[in-house]
Scaffold this motif. Structure first.
Motif, PDB file in Angstrom:
ATOM      1  N   ARG A 110       6.690  -5.141  19.117  1.00 25.64           N
ATOM      2  CA  ARG A 110       5.601  -5.972  18.586  1.00 25.64           C
ATOM      3  C   ARG A 110       4.368  -5.081  18.458  1.00 25.64           C
ATOM      4  O   ARG A 110       4.092  -4.251  19.337  1.00 25.64           O
ATOM      5  N   ARG A 111       3.654  -5.205  17.350  1.00 27.51           N
ATOM      6  CA  ARG A 111       2.524  -4.326  17.075  1.00 27.51           C
ATOM      7  C   ARG A 111       1.514  -4.359  18.223  1.00 27.51           C
ATOM      8  O   ARG A 111       1.158  -5.422  18.731  1.00 27.51           O
ATOM      9  N   GLY A 112       1.099  -3.174  18.631  1.00 20.74           N
ATOM     10  CA  GLY A 112       0.100  -3.046  19.681  1.00 20.74           C
ATOM     11  C   GLY A 112       0.642  -3.029  21.092  1.00 20.74           C
ATOM     12  O   GLY A 112      -0.143  -2.928  22.046  1.00 20.74           O
ATOM     13  N   MET A 113       1.961  -3.116  21.270  1.00 22.30           N
ATOM     14  CA  MET A 113       2.534  -3.107  22.618  1.00 22.30           C
ATOM     15  C   MET A 113       2.336  -1.762  23.313  1.00 22.30           C
ATOM     16  O   MET A 113       2.288  -1.696  24.537  1.00 22.30           O
ATOM     17  N   GLY A 114       2.274  -0.704  22.551  1.00 18.91           N
ATOM     18  CA  GLY A 114       1.985   0.606  23.127  1.00 18.91           C
ATOM     19  C   GLY A 114       3.141   1.240  23.889  1.00 18.91           C
ATOM     20  O   GLY A 114       2.908   2.098  24.744  1.00 18.91           O
ATOM     21  N   ALA A 158      14.955  -9.126  15.913  1.00 21.93           N
ATOM     22  CA  ALA A 158      13.561  -8.979  15.510  1.00 21.93           C
ATOM     23  C   ALA A 158      12.747 -10.214  15.885  1.00 21.93           C
ATOM     24  O   ALA A 158      11.592 -10.101  16.327  1.00 21.93           O
ATOM     25  N   ARG A 159      13.333 -11.383  15.720  1.00 26.13           N
ATOM     26  CA  ARG A 159      12.612 -12.611  16.084  1.00 26.13           C
ATOM     27  C   ARG A 159      12.411 -12.697  17.600  1.00 26.13           C
ATOM     28  O   ARG A 159      11.413 -13.252  18.061  1.00 26.13           O
ATOM     29  N   MET A 160      13.343 -12.185  18.369  1.00 28.32           N
ATOM     30  CA  MET A 160      13.171 -12.148  19.826  1.00 28.32           C
ATOM     31  C   MET A 160      12.031 -11.220  20.220  1.00 28.32           C
ATOM     32  O   MET A 160      11.253 -11.521  21.138  1.00 28.32           O
ATOM     33  N   VAL A 161      11.905 -10.098  19.527  1.00 28.31           N
ATOM     34  CA  VAL A 161      10.777  -9.197  19.783  1.00 28.31           C
ATOM     35  C   VAL A 161       9.464  -9.893  19.438  1.00 28.31           C
ATOM     36  O   VAL A 161       8.491  -9.853  20.207  1.00 28.31           O
ATOM     37  N   HIS A 162       9.449 -10.549  18.294  1.00 28.69           N
ATOM     38  CA  HIS A 162       8.235 -11.252  17.868  1.00 28.69           C
ATOM     39  C   HIS A 162       7.854 -12.353  18.849  1.00 28.69           C
ATOM     40  O   HIS A 162       6.664 -12.569  19.126  1.00 28.69           O
ATOM     41  N   ALA A 163       8.850 -13.044  19.390  1.00 29.04           N
ATOM     42  CA  ALA A 163       8.588 -14.141  20.334  1.00 29.04           C
ATOM     43  C   ALA A 163       8.360 -13.658  21.759  1.00 29.04           C
ATOM     44  O   ALA A 163       8.200 -14.475  22.669  1.00 29.04           O
ATOM     45  N   ASN A 181      11.382  -6.965   4.616  1.00 23.99           N
ATOM     46  CA  ASN A 181      10.803  -7.283   3.309  1.00 23.99           C
ATOM     47  C   ASN A 181      11.370  -8.559   2.709  1.00 23.99           C
ATOM     48  O   ASN A 181      10.940  -8.973   1.623  1.00 23.99           O
ATOM     49  N   ARG A 182      12.309  -9.197   3.412  1.00 24.01           N
ATOM     50  CA  ARG A 182      12.943 -10.403   2.886  1.00 24.01           C
ATOM     51  C   ARG A 182      12.797 -11.553   3.889  1.00 24.01           C
ATOM     52  O   ARG A 182      11.739 -12.130   4.028  1.00 24.01           O
ATOM     53  N   GLU A 183      13.875 -11.871   4.618  1.00 24.65           N
ATOM     54  CA  GLU A 183      13.832 -13.066   5.469  1.00 24.65           C
ATOM     55  C   GLU A 183      12.886 -12.929   6.654  1.00 24.65           C
ATOM     56  O   GLU A 183      12.524 -13.930   7.275  1.00 24.65           O
ATOM     57  N   LEU A 184      12.479 -11.689   6.989  1.00 25.30           N
ATOM     58  CA  LEU A 184      11.547 -11.490   8.103  1.00 25.30           C
ATOM     59  C   LEU A 184      10.129 -11.175   7.620  1.00 25.30           C
ATOM     60  O   LEU A 184       9.298 -10.717   8.409  1.00 25.30           O
ATOM     61  N   SER A 185       9.849 -11.437   6.352  1.00 26.98           N
ATOM     62  CA  SER A 185       8.540 -11.056   5.799  1.00 26.98           C
ATOM     63  C   SER A 185       7.381 -11.758   6.500  1.00 26.98           C
ATOM     64  O   SER A 185       6.276 -11.210   6.579  1.00 26.98           O
ATOM     65  N   SER A 186       7.626 -12.950   7.045  1.00 28.69           N
ATOM     66  CA  SER A 186       6.537 -13.688   7.695  1.00 28.69           C
ATOM     67  C   SER A 186       6.092 -13.039   9.006  1.00 28.69           C
ATOM     68  O   SER A 186       4.975 -13.285   9.468  1.00 28.69           O
ATOM     69  N   ILE A 187       6.955 -12.215   9.605  1.00 28.30           N
ATOM     70  CA  ILE A 187       6.568 -11.556  10.861  1.00 28.30           C
ATOM     71  C   ILE A 187       6.509 -10.032  10.700  1.00 28.30           C
ATOM     72  O   ILE A 187       6.254  -9.316  11.665  1.00 28.30           O
ATOM     73  N   ARG A 188       6.724  -9.550   9.479  1.00 31.50           N
ATOM     74  CA  ARG A 188       6.797  -8.101   9.229  1.00 31.50           C
ATOM     75  C   ARG A 188       5.577  -7.350   9.750  1.00 31.50           C
ATOM     76  O   ARG A 188       5.708  -6.300  10.399  1.00 31.50           O
ATOM     77  N   ASP A 189       4.390  -7.866   9.477  1.00 30.69           N
ATOM     78  CA  ASP A 189       3.174  -7.146   9.842  1.00 30.69           C
ATOM     79  C   ASP A 189       2.887  -7.183  11.334  1.00 30.69           C
ATOM     80  O   ASP A 189       1.969  -6.493  11.798  1.00 30.69           O
TER      81      ASP A 189
END
Length: 243
Positions: A110-114, A158-163, A181-189
């Motif tokens: 997840r972005r910023g986890m470092g 990927a969704r587990m990482v996001h959550a 770029n497709r089904e995960l585009s909502s959490i890509r950034d």
């Protein structure tokens, strides 16, 4: 004896041409490399089918989940698993070709986890979502101190990482970017790659050892891929898949 009779006699003595053997190919859905919804079932499928056809075989393609594909090869339901990374435990039931593509395996957080990754010991504190049955690298697979959480797909991982249910997952970079770029585009950034890759794995075909010509098939495939690379047809296939 008339000319017609002589011709018929000669024809009867000629050996019948052997029909090309049909190889039962299998892969798991793994775009952009393998997917029935893509051009020629994806770039890896296209390369393998072309090489085996040039080597004199016919092919029949099936697409099933990864674990079912491996079991099917073990039971000889299929002849060739077309998207396998080398792993020692697979050599007991399958015979590997030389690599025909290279996969660069990278971790995502997840972005910023470092999270820092220079060696596997850096990852011991973190839960990592892994796709069941995948052989990411020998060292990664063998390290019992890593906290691996089995999942069925990269999308789930990927969704587990996001959550925040796990801290990391990993996948071939091109595969990951395809899904992001497709089904995960909502959490890509909200996800990012760690700079250091885990490994670069050669993608190979794995031929069932129960096939009496498994070694011959691998050698013919290797020769066909080398010929395709030499005459430019390999590059043409890769380019038409946008890679």
């Amino acid at each position: 004896m008339t000319g017609l009779r002589i011709w018929l006699l000669l024809l009867a003595l000629l050996p019948l041409a052997s029909p090309a053997e049909t190889l039962r190919l299998v892969a798991n859905p793994w775009p952009p490399f393998n997917d029935q919804n893509l051009l020629n079932n994806g770039v890896a499928s296209d390369l393998v089918d072309t090489a085996l056809t040039r080597a004199g075989y016919r092919t029949r393609y099936a697409e099933v989940p990864w674990e079912r594909a491996v079991r099917g090869l073990q039971r000889a339901d299929y002849d060739v698993l077309i998207n396998a990374w080398y792993a020692e435990d697979r050599t007991g039931f399958g015979y590997f070709s030389e690599p025909y593509l290279i996969n660069r395996i990278r971790f995502l957080q997840r972005r910023g986890m470092g999270i820092q990754f220079d060696s596997l010991t850096d990852l011991y504190p973190h839960a990592i979502a892994v796709i069941r049955g995948y052989a990411y690298s020998d060292a990664f697979s063998a390290d019992s101190q890593l906290q691996k959480v089995g999942v069925g797909s990269f999308e789930s991982a990927a969704r587990m990482v996001h959550a925040r249910r796990v801290q990391l997952t990993l996948e071939d970079e091109l595969v990951a970017r395809y899904h992001l770029n497709r089904e995960l585009s909502s959490i890509r950034d909200e996800l990012e790659f760690l700079p250091q890759p885990l490994s670069e794995n050669g993608l190979r075909i794995l031929i069932s050892r129960q096939h009496p010509k498994h070694r011959e098939i691998a050698e013919a495939f290797n020769e066909a891929i080398a010929a395709m690379q030499a005459d430019g047809s390999y590059a043409e296939i890769v380019q038409r898949h946008g890679m």
